[in-house]
Design a protein around this motif. Structure first.
Motif, PDB file in Angstrom:
ATOM      1  N   ARG A   1      -3.179  -0.412   2.982  1.00 37.81           N
ATOM      2  CA  ARG A   1      -3.221   1.475   3.175  1.00 37.81           C
ATOM      3  C   ARG A   1      -2.637   1.891   4.782  1.00 37.81           C
TER       4      ARG A   1
ATOM      5  N   LEU B   1      -5.229   9.184  -1.766  1.00 42.99           N
ATOM      6  CA  LEU B   1      -4.715   7.559  -1.387  1.00 42.99           C
ATOM      7  C   LEU B   1      -4.032   6.962  -2.187  1.00 42.99           C
TER       8      LEU B   1
ATOM      9  N   VAL C   1      -0.746   7.895  -0.564  1.00 47.01           N
ATOM     10  CA  VAL C   1      -0.435   6.555  -0.248  1.00 47.01           C
ATOM     11  C   VAL C   1       0.103   5.114  -0.904  1.00 47.01           C
ATOM     12  N   LYS C   2      -0.933   4.881  -1.998  1.00 50.00           N
ATOM     13  CA  LYS C   2      -0.661   3.495  -2.466  1.00 50.00           C
ATOM     14  C   LYS C   2      -0.003   3.119  -3.735  1.00 50.00           C
TER      15      LYS C   2
END
Length: 873
Positions: free
Chosen positions: A556, A593, A596-597
């Motif tokens: 990340r 999160l 982002v991934k």
């Protein structure tokens, strides 16, 4: 306003997958958060007056003038700065259009995002936009042009020349990746790994060195062409004035004198008709080399034939630099007017070259009975230069369609005689539509590294895409340009999955480049040590000319800092998404999160595969939004998903009867018993089973042979060599030591589940808190530790990351006491000392568990403590 940070994104990112080149500026508006534009007196009127071209910005209104409407109604300053940054780049010749401004979780702090053409100019545009906005807010007197001029200067300094750019554009049109050696260089690499090729300007990696040398020696070139009955002007080489006069006597007038190894028309004088001009021409040519060519001047039109891969692709008629009179202005004024043409630039940076007043120009005017102050008649053409080169200000006309077939054959023959894959052949002809016989014309010279400007941007006629011809020559259709890429992302298990995939693929005998948290590798050779999970490390693997397949751990941090180091991949693996690094870099929730991934999975080719953890709910949410194929892995043999996936015909890996299997949508393929896969520790390590299933499925879909996958799984031995810091178990005297990188709650839970299968007396744990994690994460890790250990040693990380040691220790103690107020706890700040103490107090049957990210230090400490007498389980 304060600029807190400027990031330069160079690959697919959280803002855009397609737009790789973005500036992300973190901007704190401070008190301006309370003052949108409609509350700043006169702001609307001042911005319209200063930058009226912002009228073209449609903004969310969707019509021209939309941005000004937003300013009048009231919008925040971050949004205004985004549009200013875009517009001043566009006004400087860098056409941009994409922008986003989004608030963060901190009041008054925004991420201002916009695209750039030139990295340096883009960063400056961000800073300039803030300065301009502040001046508009204050009502200060300001001019916009100096900012535009500065950006234009940066752009002109850094941009590629037109010829090189045409090749790069052709590569991009075919989705071939490219990179520049540095921002000053015309040295460009194309493709990836073993498929890389390169150019420097218009010389390719396949251009013959001897061909370049031969073309540079104009006399030898003429001698060789003469042997093959190619018409050339008569002439010879001279070093001294006496030798020049001898050649003049032999050849007679008119003449051409030029440097033997010259180029771009430098030092050349044509149509010399008297001895005085001979002397001047000789001195001018000598400035560029000791030897000069003296040859007969051939009457006719000047042409350049462009040959790529020994095939004629274009032919241009060249005309020397000139101006056309208007009966009012002087020649000097007309030259200055022409130099304002936006197509003209210094040297070769633009499609045409600015007109330079030099001795050659003055001599040409003198021959025509003019000087700089003369006023030519209306529509009268005044020739300014003796040569037709574009580098001296000349122009061109595309005449490819009228060239005679025999001339095409002659040019293609010349490229083979000289041995140049890309060359420009200069010829003189009375009529290019007729053969070169009976005195119709002659070949003057052959040029290596020819410019493409006269063909790609002719003054008259249709442009010809020479860059495409070069790219199609370097990479014929159906010839690979890229290597297969498997990208691995997720919260936990990335490094082990990456290493296991690379190990399986190595069974094929191919060179596998891969990146991990501990280094960059080519097969098992460590090329660079350190955390190499970012885009720069990925690019290093893709640039290695030995790499045949790339396996890239993609974390990340790198995605947020710079984007992804590749534009697309064949396989993307998402191990899981768990709470980790939350509260950092505007990533506050699992959904943040996941966003982002998912950037990694969004880069997968439409016919590629996303490998998804079917037992991770948030990962499954991502899979529903993908435009590629999806396949899954399931570690629980009793999972209800297995019959459901079989019914749906999904591809997935799973465990059936303790055997690793892959369901292909039609049948079950059995690979290997779980017990025979060392990394699973006999099936005890559930999270390692997940990593194994993900790796096996990724390799299968690449594709790899089942036998190769089986061999890779059964030969991948866990330990400090293959999986440093991942379930590394050692037997020391009568007790065991486990070293693992677990650093978040899900990682701690995985360790807890694993060590429950071991019979032991005491479980002694060494833990630490990571300073840049949320309080709740540090407390939760400590609570889990209190459940699985009988004795806890608290150490400190090497870097406190913004917190004090006392603060971190307090949070750890809080978590421990919530579970077991009576837990024995020892505080030893130094990691090595903490480990030494644990090893000293360990007794027969005990199990020491050190949760550390410094595996090398731990192993060295163990060896020193026990004189190297340790066994790896």
């Amino acid at each position: 306003m304060i600029i807190e940070k400027i990031l330069i994104l160079k690959g697919p990112n959280v803002w855009s997958i397609r737009r790789s080149n973005l500036i992300q500026m973190r901007l704190n508006l401070e008190e301006l958060e309370e003052f949108p534009t409609n509350k700043i007196n006169g702001f609307y009127e001042r911005i319209i007056q200063l930058i009226p071209s912002l009228y073209t910005h449609r903004c969310s209104e969707g019509v021209e003038g939309g941005f000004f409407t937003r300013v009048k109604e009231g919008t925040w300053m971050g949004h205004v700065i985004e549009h200013i940054a875009l517009e001043i780049q566009t006004l400087a010749g860098m056409f941009t259009g994409f922008g986003r401004t989004r608030s963060t979780s901190i009041k008054g702090v925004y991420n201002v995002v916009f695209n750039y053409v030139d990295e340096e100019a883009g960063k400056n545009a961000a800073e300039f936009a803030v300065e301009i906005a502040q001046a508009l807010i204050n009502g200060d007197t300001i001019e916009i042009q100096p900012y535009i001029d500065k950006l234009h200067t940066i752009y002109e300094k850094n941009k590629l020349g037109p010829s090189t750019q045409s090749i790069v554009d052709a590569a991009e049109a075919r989705h071939i990746p490219w990179r520049r050696l540095n921002k000053e260089s015309s040295f460009i690499y194309f493709g990836q790994g073993i498929h890389q090729k390169f150019i420097q300007a218009t010389i390719t990696c396949q251009t013959s060195y001897h061909g370049v040398q031969l073309a540079g020696d104009k006399d030898r070139t003429k001698q060789l062409l003469n042997q093959y009955h190619i018409p050339i002007p008569k002439g010879g080489v001279a070093i001294t004035g006496e030798e020049v006069y001898d050649l003049v006597k032999q050849l007679g007038f008119p003449l051409v004198i030029k440097p033997l190894n010259g180029n771009q028309g430098k030092g050349a004088t044509v149509n010399i008709c008297d001895l005085e001009d001979v002397d001047n021409a000789f001195l001018q040519a000598k400035e560029y080399g000791n030897e000069v060519i003296v040859e007969r001047y051939i009457e006719g039109k000047d042409y350049r034939i462009m040959v790529v891969n020994h095939k004629v692709v274009a032919l241009a008629e060249r005309e020397p630099a000139h101006i056309v009179g208007d009966g009012v202005h002087t020649i000097n004024q007309l030259i200055q007017f022409e130099n304002t043409n936006p197509l003209r630039g210094e040297g070769h940076i633009n499609f045409l070259t600015k007109l330079l007043i030099d001795d050659d120009l003055l001599q040409m005017l003198s021959k025509q009975k003019y000087d700089l102050e003369s006023i030519p008649l209306e529509n009268e053409k005044v020739i300014l230069k003796s040569t037709c080169n574009l580098s001296t200000g000349g122009t061109s006309t595309n005449v490819t369609s009228i060239v005679h077939p025999s001339t095409i054959l002659m040019a293609e023959k010349i490229s083979r005689i000289i041995g140049l894959d890309v060359c420009g052949i200069d010829v003189i002809a009375h009529d290019i539509s007729l053969p070169f016989t009976h005195g119709n014309g002659a070949v003057l010279e052959v040029n290596a590294a020819p410019g493409f400007r006269m063909h790609t941007h002719p003054a008259h006629g249709e442009p010809i895409d020479i860059g495409k011809s070069v790219i199609d020559y370097l990479y014929p259709q159906n010839i690979p340009t890229n290597i297969p890429i498997i990208a691995v992302t997720g919260t936990n298990g990335k490094t082990t999955t990456t290493r296991l995939i690379a190990h399986i693929l190595q069974q094929s005998g191919k060179q596998i480049g891969y990146t991990t948290t501990d280094g960059i590798y080519l097969n098992k050779l460590l090329l660079e040590r350190g955390d190499t999970t970012g885009p720069r490390s990925a690019r290093k693997v893709l640039q290695d000319p030995m790499t045949e397949i790339a396996v890239l751990e993609t974390a990340r941090g790198g995605i947020l800092r710079e984007g992804i180091g590749f534009k697309e991949c064949q396989i993307g693996v998402l191990t899981n998404i768990e709470e980790d690094h939350l509260g950092l870099n505007d990533i506050n929730t699992l959904e943040d999160l996941a966003r982002v991934k998912s950037v990694v999975l969004d880069t997968i080719q439409p016919n590629g595969w996303a490998i998804i953890n079917a037992e991770n709910a948030i990962s499954m949410k991502i899979s529903k939004k993908l435009s590629c194929h999806s396949a899954y892995f399931i570690s629980n043999p009793q999972s209800e998903l297995i019959p459901e996936f079989i019914k749906r015909g999904e591809k997935f890996s799973f465990i059936q009867d303790d055997i690793v299997c892959i369901y292909t949508g039609q049948k079950i393929i059995k690979i290997i018993p779980v017990q025979d896969v060392p990394i699973t520790y006999g099936g005890k390590a559930q999270f390692m089973i997940q990593n194994m299933l993900a790796a096996a499925l990724a390799c299968y879909l690449l594709p790899s042979e089942i036998g190769q996958i089986k061999q890779g799984l059964e030969t991948f031995q866990p330990g400090v060599e293959q999986t440093p810091g991942r379930l590394n178990i050692f037997e020391i005297n009568d007790f065991k030591l486990l070293v693992d990188y677990a650093h978040n709650p899900s990682g701690y839970l995985a360790i807890q589940s694993f060590i429950e299968s071991f019979q032991c007396n005491r479980k002694i744990g060494i833990i630490s808190g990571i300073g840049d994690r949320r309080d709740q994460d540090i407390v939760q890790c400590a609570s889990i530790a209190a459940q699985m250990f009988d004795y806890i040693i608290i150490r400190q990380e090497h870097h406190l990351r913004g917190r004090s040691e006392k603060e971190i220790t307090s949070l750890l103690l809080k978590g421990i006491q919530q579970v077991n107020p009576n837990m024995p706890v020892k505080l030893i700040s130094d990691e090595v000392e903490a480990l030494k103490y644990a090893l000293q107090i360990a007794e027969k049957g005990d199990f020491v568990i050190a949760l550390s990210d410094e595996i090398t230090n731990v192993i060295q400490c163990i060896k020193r403590q026990f004189n190297g007498e340790i066994n790896i389980v």
